[in-house]
Design an enzyme around this catalytic site. Sequence first.
Site, mmCIF file in Angstrom:
data_model
loop_
_atom_site.group_PDB
_atom_site.id
_atom_site.type_symbol
_atom_site.label_atom_id
_atom_site.label_comp_id
_atom_site.label_asym_id
_atom_site.label_seq_id
_atom_site.Cartn_x
_atom_site.Cartn_y
_atom_site.Cartn_z
ATOM 1 N N SER A 28 0.828 -1.214 0.000
ATOM 2 C CA SER A 28 0.000 0.000 0.000
ATOM 3 C C SER A 28 0.857 1.257 0.000
ATOM 4 O O SER A 28 0.324 2.365 -0.005
ATOM 5 C CB SER A 28 -0.939 -0.001 1.212
ATOM 6 O OG SER A 28 -0.200 -0.172 2.412
ATOM 7 N N ASN A 115 -2.317 -2.656 13.189
ATOM 8 C CA ASN A 115 -3.768 -2.489 13.116
ATOM 9 C C ASN A 115 -4.248 -1.235 13.853
ATOM 10 O O ASN A 115 -5.047 -0.459 13.321
ATOM 11 C CB ASN A 115 -4.474 -3.734 13.676
ATOM 12 C CG ASN A 115 -4.175 -4.963 12.833
ATOM 13 O OD1 ASN A 115 -3.605 -4.840 11.739
ATOM 14 N ND2 ASN A 115 -4.548 -6.130 13.322
ATOM 15 N N THR A 160 -40.433 26.357 -9.702
ATOM 16 C CA THR A 160 -40.670 24.971 -9.279
ATOM 17 C C THR A 160 -40.879 24.206 -10.591
ATOM 18 O O THR A 160 -41.420 24.789 -11.552
ATOM 19 C CB THR A 160 -41.916 24.831 -8.365
ATOM 20 O OG1 THR A 160 -43.049 25.308 -9.080
ATOM 21 C CG2 THR A 160 -41.756 25.618 -7.067
ATOM 22 N N HIS A 161 -40.422 22.991 -10.636
ATOM 23 C CA HIS A 161 -40.442 22.206 -11.897
ATOM 24 C C HIS A 161 -39.680 22.925 -13.008
ATOM 25 O O HIS A 161 -39.945 22.690 -14.184
ATOM 26 C CB HIS A 161 -41.878 21.937 -12.375
ATOM 27 C CG HIS A 161 -42.818 21.474 -11.296
ATOM 28 N ND1 HIS A 161 -43.093 20.153 -11.038
ATOM 29 C CD2 HIS A 161 -43.523 22.187 -10.374
ATOM 30 C CE1 HIS A 161 -43.932 20.063 -10.024
ATOM 31 N NE2 HIS A 161 -44.204 21.290 -9.599
ATOM 32 N N SER A 282 -14.070 28.028 -26.886
ATOM 33 C CA SER A 282 -14.142 26.879 -27.780
ATOM 34 C C SER A 282 -13.089 27.039 -28.858
ATOM 35 O O SER A 282 -12.820 28.156 -29.304
ATOM 36 C CB SER A 282 -15.532 26.811 -28.416
ATOM 37 O OG SER A 282 -15.475 26.070 -29.617
ATOM 38 N N LYS A 288 -18.136 31.339 -28.060
ATOM 39 C CA LYS A 288 -18.466 30.556 -26.869
ATOM 40 C C LYS A 288 -17.645 30.925 -25.645
ATOM 41 O O LYS A 288 -16.456 31.237 -25.717
ATOM 42 C CB LYS A 288 -18.223 29.063 -27.147
ATOM 43 C CG LYS A 288 -19.142 28.519 -28.201
ATOM 44 C CD LYS A 288 -20.327 27.820 -27.610
ATOM 45 C CE LYS A 288 -19.903 26.511 -27.012
ATOM 46 N NZ LYS A 288 -20.990 25.578 -26.904
ATOM 47 N N ASN A 290 -17.547 28.853 -22.123
ATOM 48 C CA ASN A 290 -18.142 27.657 -21.527
ATOM 49 C C ASN A 290 -17.942 27.605 -20.012
ATOM 50 O O ASN A 290 -16.869 27.952 -19.521
ATOM 51 C CB ASN A 290 -17.543 26.402 -22.155
ATOM 52 C CG ASN A 290 -17.885 26.281 -23.625
ATOM 53 O OD1 ASN A 290 -18.971 26.709 -24.044
ATOM 54 N ND2 ASN A 290 -16.974 25.745 -24.411
ATOM 55 N N GLU A 295 -19.361 22.611 -14.860
ATOM 56 C CA GLU A 295 -19.631 21.268 -15.391
ATOM 57 C C GLU A 295 -18.737 20.229 -14.722
ATOM 58 O O GLU A 295 -19.170 19.114 -14.421
ATOM 59 C CB GLU A 295 -19.386 21.246 -16.905
ATOM 60 C CG GLU A 295 -20.338 22.126 -17.683
ATOM 61 C CD GLU A 295 -19.884 22.266 -19.140
ATOM 62 O OE1 GLU A 295 -19.191 23.255 -19.443
ATOM 63 O OE2 GLU A 295 -20.205 21.385 -19.945
ATOM 64 N N TYR A 322 -9.645 -6.753 12.426
ATOM 65 C CA TYR A 322 -9.032 -6.228 11.201
ATOM 66 C C TYR A 322 -9.016 -7.292 10.103
ATOM 67 O O TYR A 322 -8.763 -8.467 10.352
ATOM 68 C CB TYR A 322 -7.589 -5.780 11.500
ATOM 69 C CG TYR A 322 -6.849 -5.297 10.263
ATOM 70 C CD1 TYR A 322 -6.969 -3.981 9.837
ATOM 71 C CD2 TYR A 322 -6.063 -6.171 9.508
ATOM 72 C CE1 TYR A 322 -6.320 -3.543 8.692
ATOM 73 C CE2 TYR A 322 -5.404 -5.735 8.366
ATOM 74 C CZ TYR A 322 -5.538 -4.426 7.959
ATOM 75 O OH TYR A 322 -4.896 -3.985 6.831
ATOM 76 N N GLN A 327 -7.413 -2.175 3.925
ATOM 77 C CA GLN A 327 -6.371 -1.377 3.282
ATOM 78 C C GLN A 327 -6.943 -0.608 2.079
ATOM 79 O O GLN A 327 -6.392 0.404 1.668
ATOM 80 C CB GLN A 327 -5.237 -2.310 2.829
ATOM 81 C CG GLN A 327 -4.091 -1.633 2.134
ATOM 82 C CD GLN A 327 -2.878 -2.548 2.065
ATOM 83 O OE1 GLN A 327 -2.214 -2.777 3.057
ATOM 84 N NE2 GLN A 327 -2.603 -3.091 0.886
ATOM 85 N N LYS A 330 -8.197 3.565 1.881
ATOM 86 C CA LYS A 330 -7.468 4.832 1.768
ATOM 87 C C LYS A 330 -7.609 5.525 0.424
ATOM 88 O O LYS A 330 -7.923 6.719 0.367
ATOM 89 C CB LYS A 330 -5.986 4.597 2.085
ATOM 90 C CG LYS A 330 -5.770 4.298 3.547
ATOM 91 C CD LYS A 330 -4.375 3.786 3.793
ATOM 92 C CE LYS A 330 -4.316 2.775 4.907
ATOM 93 N NZ LYS A 330 -5.236 1.615 4.772
#
Length: 463
Positions: A28, A115, A160-161, A282, A288, A290, A295, A322, A327, A330
């Site tokens: 690890s 442990n 709303t909606h 772009s 553009k 963006n 996003e 354990y 392991q 992490k």
Amino acid sequence: MTNDNSNAMWGGRFAAGPDAIMEAINASIGFDKRLAAQDIAGSRAHAAMLASVDILSDTDAQAIREGLLTVLSEIEGGSFTFSTALEDIHMNVEARLKELIGEPAGRLHTARSRNDQVATDFKLWVRDQIDAAIQGIEALIRALLTQAEAGADWVMPGFTHLQTAQPVTWGHHMMAYVEMLGRDLSRFADARARMNECPLGAAALAGTSFPIDRQMTATALGFDRPAANSLDAVSDRDFALEFLGAASICALHLSRFAEELVIWSSAQFRFVALSDRFSTGSSIMPQKKNPDAAELIRAKIGRIFGANVALMTVMKGLPLAYSKDMQEDKEQVFDAADTLMLALAAMEGMVRDMSANRPALEQAAASGFSTATDLADWLVRALNMPFRQAHHVTGTLVAMAETKGCDLPDLSLADMQSVHDAINADVFDVLGVHNSVASRTSYGGTAPDQVRAQIARWQERLG
Ligand code: ARG
């Protein structure tokens, strides 16, 4: 006798070293090197405690504690060579300590196990991330408060909606996210308080026969108390799961806001302009700009949800205490924490820099018959009409306006009276969007004074 190829830490009963594939699946160190500072802090506290109860001599403890600081500075300075054969951060640190100080290094692991060591290291790491998340959230809240204060009385459509519902204020909309993030703050704080028990000294699983002082190590590492059950202490990963749970909900909030920013910055809405610093162009369409940061926040949040599900899945079938499965905790948590901190910082930057388009907000607020509810409420108040009837009358007026291609305030009094003859000219007072928001003075409502009161409460809370 230890075979030359077997592990120096546990090679006593092994005649051969591990297969290369075994080493690859087992090691690890590639990721848990991120726990170096926590591992060394835990070992230094452990060594000081061992000396205080006379398990270690003061000279050995001193050599160990100083040697560990050297190891830490080598790791931080980039000169440390990590070894996959030494599996993980715990054994890498101990092996280097042995090179530096010799025999006393071998005494450090008395009365502990990897442990309880890993549980302690990881908890310390997660606790730091909780503190960082709280800081990041507070910074974002401050940015939202600045936006809310500037536009406490700017009117925009409330949806709303995603259909125009009633006018609200820009400040009110910003403050809705402040409330969400406020709950995130308290979720992280709760998780921190609950997790703050020290596993160190639980040893492998059963505790130890050495007369250790667990309160002392707990205090030295900033824990409130030692964990009360050694089996639980080494097998508990609730703290990581709670972190991921709180992070997931916080991330979900960021993602919802990111989605609004994507919509709001579109040419169809134009509610906000994002700064050049937080948008991209772009390569083919010159017009553009963006909202990539928004996003990417919306998308990266998936990694945090994924980590949450992954760790729940890792843990769900494990018997006490354990298991090596753990392991796998992490990398998920590391990635989720990195993602959350980046998303918080990007959102803070975007919010700080963005400018609301007040005329576009107000124009949109006045369209879509957004004051229809105000009209219905007026019929109830001024004409003592039952609300259901007021709803019906208003609906008829909306249909009329729609046919005429105008909005409610553009109807004439005669138009109104053709639907209900008791309507008088006072009705026009309630049809404007500014009057509409100013009238919503109920606690938590969108009226600018209510919004300013909430802003003040948050400013005081954050200091
Ligand atoms: N690298 C291990 C982990 O991350 C440390 C604990 C190993 N314990 C053991 N009994 N093999 O979980």
